[in-house]
Scaffold this active site. Structure first.
Site, PDB file in Angstrom:
ATOM      1  N   SER A 135       0.823  -1.206   0.000  1.00 20.01           N
ATOM      2  CA  SER A 135       0.000   0.000   0.000  1.00 20.01           C
ATOM      3  C   SER A 135       0.858   1.257   0.000  1.00 20.01           C
ATOM      4  CB  SER A 135      -0.902   0.004   1.241  1.00 20.01           C
ATOM      5  OG  SER A 135      -1.518   1.254   1.433  1.00 20.01           O
ATOM      6  N   TYR A 160      -2.106  -0.192  10.067  1.00 16.06           N
ATOM      7  CA  TYR A 160      -2.309  -0.762   8.739  1.00 16.06           C
ATOM      8  C   TYR A 160      -1.040  -0.625   7.908  1.00 16.06           C
ATOM      9  CZ  TYR A 160      -3.905  -1.113   3.903  1.00 16.06           C
ATOM     10  OH  TYR A 160      -4.037  -1.455   2.576  1.00 16.06           O
TER      11      TYR A 160
END
Length: 345
Positions: A135, A160
């Protein structure tokens, strides 16, 4: 005739990838895995699965869907033992920056333990190529733009992001130790039809339809490198075909067959411009009335924890190695979303 495992097959990117693979592969076997959890409306996942089934019926490929969790090591081992996959695309993960602040367990189970189980399975049942989702969140608060895979990414601003950086480190270790070809893909703000309801554009649309006020963080000064899901899928498919080469170094030991790429449009958009175009396309599609007063339904608010002010991809390595860069512009992408939203809801 290759066997492909796609985890997160009922998810946003995974379902789009599986559907696309049916249209270009001839006789391949695709095994989809998803735990179908209720992080968001499960009916949306069921809708995506129905789209997969409709497309598969017109193709020459076979499809097997398995409902299960990456964190279930016994299940993952059984899956690899039974199907002996050639290519694995790991897209299953607990997504969302803000959710990770309140629910860290979900991220450790899925993104750390689950990914470890995939790596172990690839070790014991050797695969030609493991592709996995990373990501743009790994870049954290980096000031240098555009973001390059050569940049230091040691200061994540969310759990995350930390789990995605951990995936990259684990993959590198397994590539080095067990000569497993792995490629990580750092996705930049993926958007598109039938996306996740927790994504900004989806949440904005729901609120506008319900006459609620939308909050635009950092007083509208955030910029995001929005990447339409079709471009993401095209990038994944190109990477699937070309695993990093296995070769030895001067010392006779394997050089890790490891690669890492950004996939982003390279065109950061101001969030205020984004929601303005979104509202225009929702009006055009008939989701909102022609006289909708957008100005009365927006509120500029401060930055929230875990967010970053800008994301901006340097995808030159992807273009160099695969001759591809994302091309779908923001208005075209948001028009597709508005039309889908009108049809679905």
């Amino acid at each position: 005739m290759k066997k492909n495992i796609v985890t997160g097959a009922a998810g946003f990117i995974g379902s789009n990838l599986v559907t696309k693979l049916f249209s270009i592969l001839d006789g391949a076997c695709i095994i989809g895995l998803d735990n179908m959890n209720d992080y968001y409306d499960v009916s949306l996942k069921e809708y995506r699965l129905s789209q997969i089934e409709q497309t598969q019926a017109k193709s020459k490929c076979s499809f097997k869907f398995i409902r299960g969790d990456l964190a279930d090591k016994e299940l993952i081992d059984k899956l690899f033992n039974e199907y002996k996959p050639d290519i694995v695309v790991n897209l299953a993960a607990q997504a969302g920056v803000r959710y990770s602040i309140e629910n860290p367990d979900a991220y450790i189970n899925s993104n750390i333990i689950g990914f470890y189980n995939i790596l172990e399975a690839c070790r014991h049942y050797p695969v030609e190529h493991l592709i996995y989702a990373s990501s743009s969140s790994v870049y954290g608060g980096n000031k240098k733009v555009p973001f390059s895979t050569d940049d230091m990414v040691d200061h994540p601003v969310s759990l995350y992001a930390a789990t995605k950086k951990s995936n990259e480190l684990l993959a590198h270790a397994y590539s080095k130790l067990y000569n497993i070809p792995t490629t990580g893909l750092r996705f930049f703000t993926v958007y598109g039809s039938a996306g996740r309801p927790d994504m900004a554009y989806f949440g904005f649309t729901n609120k506008l339809v319900n006459g609620e006020t939308i909050k635009i963080y950092n007083y509208g000064n955030c910029k995001r490198d929005f990447t339409y899901v079709d471009d993401i899928v095209e990038g994944i498919m190109r990477v699937m075909q070309c695993p990093p080469e296995k070769k030895n170094g001067d010392d006779g030991l394997p050089i890790p067959p490891y690669a890492l790429y950004n996939i982003g449009g390279g065109r950061p958009e101001n969030l205020l411009d984004f929601v303005q175009i979104l509202s225009e396309e929702l009006v055009r599609a008939g989701v909102l009335p022609a006289d909708y007063d957008f100005e009365a339904h927006k509120e500029l608010v401060p930055m929230q924890p875990g967010d970053v002010p800008v994301t901006y991809a340097d995808s030159s390595a992807l273009e160099r190695d695969f001759g591809f860069k994302p091309t779908i512009d923001l208005r075209t992408g948001l028009r597709k979303i508005a039309e889908w939203y009108k049809e679905y809801y």
